[in-house]
Design a protein around this motif. Structure first.
Motif, PDB file in Angstrom:
ATOM      1  N   ALA A  17      14.629  28.487  33.777  1.00 56.06           N
ATOM      2  CA  ALA A  17      13.640  27.215  33.300  1.00 56.06           C
ATOM      3  C   ALA A  17      14.305  26.190  32.626  1.00 56.06           C
ATOM      4  CB  ALA A  17      12.496  27.704  34.177  1.00 56.06           C
ATOM      5  N   VAL A  18      14.719  27.195  31.492  1.00 56.04           N
ATOM      6  CA  VAL A  18      14.804  26.058  30.026  1.00 56.04           C
ATOM      7  C   VAL A  18      16.562  25.602  30.916  1.00 56.04           C
ATOM      8  CG1 VAL A  18      16.061  26.129  28.210  1.00 56.04           C
ATOM      9  CG2 VAL A  18      14.034  27.357  28.462  1.00 56.04           C
ATOM     10  N   ARG A  19      17.430  26.449  31.244  1.00 59.65           N
ATOM     11  CA  ARG A  19      18.461  25.745  31.490  1.00 59.65           C
ATOM     12  C   ARG A  19      18.565  25.020  32.486  1.00 59.65           C
ATOM     13  NH1 ARG A  19      19.696  30.906  31.062  1.00 59.65           N
ATOM     14  NH2 ARG A  19      19.577  32.124  33.609  1.00 59.65           N
ATOM     15  N   ALA A  20      17.517  25.091  32.866  1.00 63.90           N
ATOM     16  CA  ALA A  20      17.601  24.029  34.359  1.00 63.90           C
ATOM     17  C   ALA A  20      16.181  22.610  33.870  1.00 63.90           C
ATOM     18  CB  ALA A  20      16.782  24.852  35.498  1.00 63.90           C
ATOM     19  N   GLU A  21      15.980  23.127  32.990  1.00 67.31           N
ATOM     20  CA  GLU A  21      14.772  22.101  32.310  1.00 67.31           C
ATOM     21  C   GLU A  21      15.379  20.454  32.811  1.00 67.31           C
ATOM     22  OE1 GLU A  21      13.677  20.034  28.134  1.00 67.31           O
ATOM     23  OE2 GLU A  21      14.506  21.768  28.040  1.00 67.31           O
ATOM     24  N   ASP A  22      16.865  19.825  32.966  1.00 67.48           N
ATOM     25  CA  ASP A  22      16.915  18.280  33.642  1.00 67.48           C
ATOM     26  C   ASP A  22      16.421  18.519  35.144  1.00 67.48           C
ATOM     27  OD1 ASP A  22      17.858  17.796  31.993  1.00 67.48           O
ATOM     28  OD2 ASP A  22      19.573  17.889  32.063  1.00 67.48           O
ATOM     29  N   ALA A  23      16.174  19.210  36.124  1.00 67.47           N
ATOM     30  CA  ALA A  23      15.743  19.435  37.292  1.00 67.47           C
ATOM     31  C   ALA A  23      13.850  19.369  37.571  1.00 67.47           C
ATOM     32  CB  ALA A  23      16.278  20.600  38.055  1.00 67.47           C
ATOM     33  N   PHE A  24      14.036  20.290  36.468  1.00 69.42           N
ATOM     34  CA  PHE A  24      12.423  20.466  35.907  1.00 69.42           C
ATOM     35  C   PHE A  24      11.768  19.130  35.681  1.00 69.42           C
ATOM     36  CE2 PHE A  24      13.192  25.166  36.225  1.00 69.42           C
ATOM     37  CZ  PHE A  24      12.349  25.806  36.582  1.00 69.42           C
ATOM     38  N   ARG A  25      12.436  18.116  34.790  1.00 69.50           N
ATOM     39  CA  ARG A  25      11.882  17.121  34.170  1.00 69.50           C
ATOM     40  C   ARG A  25      12.508  16.205  35.127  1.00 69.50           C
ATOM     41  NH1 ARG A  25      12.306  14.231  29.256  1.00 69.50           N
ATOM     42  NH2 ARG A  25      13.474  16.546  28.373  1.00 69.50           N
ATOM     43  N   LEU A  26      13.114  16.314  36.323  1.00 73.76           N
ATOM     44  CA  LEU A  26      12.854  14.886  37.315  1.00 73.76           C
ATOM     45  C   LEU A  26      11.874  14.848  38.404  1.00 73.76           C
ATOM     46  CD1 LEU A  26      14.946  13.201  38.592  1.00 73.76           C
ATOM     47  CD2 LEU A  26      15.756  14.967  40.223  1.00 73.76           C
ATOM     48  N   ILE A  27      11.957  16.137  38.659  1.00 74.33           N
ATOM     49  CA  ILE A  27      10.718  16.268  39.492  1.00 74.33           C
ATOM     50  C   ILE A  27       9.150  15.533  39.516  1.00 74.33           C
ATOM     51  CG2 ILE A  27       9.300  18.095  40.740  1.00 74.33           C
ATOM     52  CD1 ILE A  27      12.538  19.776  40.632  1.00 74.33           C
ATOM     53  N   TYR A  28       9.124  16.525  37.427  1.00 73.11           N
ATOM     54  CA  TYR A  28       7.770  16.044  37.146  1.00 73.11           C
ATOM     55  C   TYR A  28       7.261  15.078  36.834  1.00 73.11           C
ATOM     56  CZ  TYR A  28       4.766  16.109  33.391  1.00 73.11           C
ATOM     57  OH  TYR A  28       3.368  16.058  32.607  1.00 73.11           O
ATOM     58  N   ALA A  29       9.049  14.124  36.415  1.00 75.16           N
ATOM     59  CA  ALA A  29       8.711  12.646  36.722  1.00 75.16           C
ATOM     60  C   ALA A  29       8.359  11.613  37.720  1.00 75.16           C
ATOM     61  CB  ALA A  29       9.715  11.946  35.380  1.00 75.16           C
ATOM     62  N   GLU A  30       8.958  12.447  38.864  1.00 76.18           N
ATOM     63  CA  GLU A  30       9.095  12.015  40.608  1.00 76.18           C
ATOM     64  C   GLU A  30       7.644  12.045  41.044  1.00 76.18           C
ATOM     65  OE1 GLU A  30      10.814  11.510  44.259  1.00 76.18           O
ATOM     66  OE2 GLU A  30      11.935  10.851  42.498  1.00 76.18           O
ATOM     67  N   ALA A  31       6.766  13.561  40.432  1.00 81.01           N
ATOM     68  CA  ALA A  31       6.059  13.753  41.489  1.00 81.01           C
ATOM     69  C   ALA A  31       4.692  13.215  41.213  1.00 81.01           C
ATOM     70  CB  ALA A  31       5.775  15.747  41.555  1.00 81.01           C
ATOM     71  N   PHE A  32       4.628  12.785  39.301  1.00 82.62           N
ATOM     72  CA  PHE A  32       3.066  12.853  38.834  1.00 82.62           C
ATOM     73  C   PHE A  32       3.504  11.393  38.331  1.00 82.62           C
ATOM     74  CE2 PHE A  32       3.835  17.252  38.015  1.00 82.62           C
ATOM     75  CZ  PHE A  32       2.973  17.462  39.015  1.00 82.62           C
ATOM     76  N   ALA A  33       5.026  10.810  38.806  1.00 81.61           N
ATOM     77  CA  ALA A  33       4.070   8.431  38.343  1.00 81.61           C
ATOM     78  C   ALA A  33       3.275   7.736  38.851  1.00 81.61           C
ATOM     79  CB  ALA A  33       5.377   9.012  39.190  1.00 81.61           C
ATOM     80  N   GLY A  34       2.993   8.260  40.556  1.00 77.54           N
ATOM     81  CA  GLY A  34       2.228   7.744  41.631  1.00 77.54           C
ATOM     82  C   GLY A  34       0.494   7.943  41.305  1.00 77.54           C
ATOM     83  N   PRO A  35      -0.502   7.279  41.547  1.00 80.04           N
ATOM     84  CA  PRO A  35      -1.737   7.311  41.217  1.00 80.04           C
ATOM     85  C   PRO A  35      -2.121   9.343  41.939  1.00 80.04           C
ATOM     86  CG  PRO A  35      -1.733   5.776  42.415  1.00 80.04           C
ATOM     87  CD  PRO A  35      -0.150   6.178  42.511  1.00 80.04           C
ATOM     88  N   PRO A  36      -2.956   9.767  41.536  1.00 79.33           N
ATOM     89  CA  PRO A  36      -4.039   9.419  40.627  1.00 79.33           C
ATOM     90  C   PRO A  36      -3.326   9.836  38.883  1.00 79.33           C
ATOM     91  CG  PRO A  36      -4.636  11.314  41.056  1.00 79.33           C
ATOM     92  CD  PRO A  36      -3.166  11.018  41.694  1.00 79.33           C
ATOM     93  N   ALA A  46       7.149  14.028  26.275  1.00 77.67           N
ATOM     94  CA  ALA A  46       6.148  14.419  26.031  1.00 77.67           C
ATOM     95  C   ALA A  46       6.028  16.034  26.508  1.00 77.67           C
ATOM     96  CB  ALA A  46       4.902  14.141  24.915  1.00 77.67           C
ATOM     97  N   ALA A  47       5.526  15.600  27.917  1.00 78.12           N
ATOM     98  CA  ALA A  47       5.936  17.521  28.102  1.00 78.12           C
ATOM     99  C   ALA A  47       7.257  18.578  28.152  1.00 78.12           C
ATOM    100  CB  ALA A  47       5.718  16.833  29.742  1.00 78.12           C
ATOM    101  N   PHE A  48       7.889  17.937  27.683  1.00 74.89           N
ATOM    102  CA  PHE A  48       9.168  18.391  27.967  1.00 74.89           C
ATOM    103  C   PHE A  48      10.011  18.904  26.987  1.00 74.89           C
ATOM    104  CE2 PHE A  48       9.086  18.137  32.803  1.00 74.89           C
ATOM    105  CZ  PHE A  48       9.356  19.244  33.065  1.00 74.89           C
ATOM    106  N   ARG A  49       8.899  17.837  25.598  1.00 74.59           N
ATOM    107  CA  ARG A  49       9.121  18.368  24.289  1.00 74.59           C
ATOM    108  C   ARG A  49       8.192  19.701  24.038  1.00 74.59           C
ATOM    109  NH1 ARG A  49       8.302  13.141  23.074  1.00 74.59           N
ATOM    110  NH2 ARG A  49       5.873  12.880  22.167  1.00 74.59           N
ATOM    111  N   ARG A  50       7.496  19.644  24.832  1.00 74.76           N
ATOM    112  CA  ARG A  50       6.304  21.260  25.565  1.00 74.76           C
ATOM    113  C   ARG A  50       7.455  22.312  25.961  1.00 74.76           C
ATOM    114  NH1 ARG A  50       2.492  17.188  25.987  1.00 74.76           N
ATOM    115  NH2 ARG A  50       2.495  18.066  27.880  1.00 74.76           N
ATOM    116  N   PHE A  51       8.316  21.980  26.950  1.00 76.48           N
ATOM    117  CA  PHE A  51       8.896  22.890  28.372  1.00 76.48           C
ATOM    118  C   PHE A  51       9.750  24.048  27.321  1.00 76.48           C
ATOM    119  CE2 PHE A  51      11.608  24.184  31.144  1.00 76.48           C
ATOM    120  CZ  PHE A  51      10.413  24.431  31.782  1.00 76.48           C
ATOM    121  N   PRO A  52      10.666  24.108  26.575  1.00 77.73           N
ATOM    122  CA  PRO A  52      10.855  25.116  25.374  1.00 77.73           C
ATOM    123  C   PRO A  52      10.120  25.887  25.586  1.00 77.73           C
ATOM    124  CG  PRO A  52      12.095  23.354  25.157  1.00 77.73           C
ATOM    125  CD  PRO A  52      10.925  22.771  25.607  1.00 77.73           C
ATOM    126  N   ALA A  53       9.469  26.124  24.400  1.00 75.40           N
ATOM    127  CA  ALA A  53       8.427  26.295  23.839  1.00 75.40           C
ATOM    128  C   ALA A  53       7.198  27.550  24.643  1.00 75.40           C
ATOM    129  CB  ALA A  53       7.036  26.196  22.705  1.00 75.40           C
TER     130      ALA A  53
END
Length: 185
Positions: A17-36, A46-53
C-alpha cells in the motif's frame, strides 16, 4: 487479484500500500472532495502524512481497484483495533463494556473506502469491501460514515452493517458520524 468487469482489485499488505500511496492519495482526494466531506488539499496532505505509519501497523490491509488501463478507481484500507483502541471513546454516548472490549483481533476497523466518481454505482465499492475483508478472522467490522453520505450509508446497510452510535472522530469540531458495525460471526 480479482476482476470485476474491466476493474481489477488487488489486496495489499501495508508495504504494498505504501508503494502505491500515490494511487491511494489520488482516489482519496477525488472521492472525498465533494459534499458532505469537502476534503481540502491540506486535509489530504494530513491524511497521507499518517498513511505510512498506519500502513506499518500490525495486520494493516488494503485493496486497490484499477481500470484496465491501470488508472486507480477505488481503494479501501483498515486494520484490527488494538486492545487500547480509542475508537469507542469517540462515541457521543457510551456503549456496553462488552461491545467496546478489544483484544487486537476481535474488531477490524475499516478506515477508508472510496471510489472515484465515474466508477461509482458499478459494484466497485462492494468488490473492494469483499477483497479487504477476505480472510481477516475478525468477529466484526467497525466504521464511521458521514450520515449525509446517503449512498455509502445505504450500501453499508445493504451489506449488513447496523448503526451502534455516533461519534466526532478527531475531536468536538469534527462533523458527527454514524458508527456502524458488521457482525461477521
Amino acid at each position: 487479484m480479482t476482476r470485476q468487469g474491466a476493474i481489477a482489485i488487488e489486496p495489499m499488505d501495508g508495504s504494498a500500500a505504501v508503494r502505491a500511496e500515490d494511487a491511494f492519495r489520488l482516489i482519496y482526494a477525488e472521492a472525498f472532495a465533494g459534499p458532505p466531506h469537502h476534503e481540502t488539499e491540506d486535509g489530504v496532505a494530513a491524511a497521507f502524512r499518517r498513511f505510512p505509519a498506519q500502513a506499518g501497523e500490525r495486520a494493516f490491509r488494503a485493496a486497490l481497484a484499477r481500470a484496465e488501463d491501470g488508472e486507480p478507481v477505488g481503494m479501501a484500507y483498515g486494520r484490527p483495533l488494538p486492545p487500547d483502541a480509542v475508537w469507542w471513546d469517540e462515541l457521543t454516548a457510551p456503549v456496553p463494556d462488552d461491545m467496546r472490549r478489544e483484544d487486537g483481533r476481535r474488531t477490524f476497523g475499516l478506515m477508508e473506502l472510496g471510489v472515484r466518481g465515474p466508477w461509482r454505482g458499478q459494484g466497485v465499492a462492494r468488490g473492494l469491501h469483499t477483497a479487504l475483508l477476505d480472510g481477516i478472522g475478525a468477529e466484526r467490522v467497525l466504521l464511521n460514515v458521514h450520515p449525509a453520505n446517503r449512498a455509502a450509508t445505504a450500501a453499508y446497510r445493504a451489506w449488513g452493517y447496523r448503526k451502534v452510535g455516533e461519534a466526532r472522530a478527531g475531536g468536538t469540531a469534527a462533523d458527527l458520524h454514524d458508527v456502524m458495525l458488521l457482525d461477521l460471526r
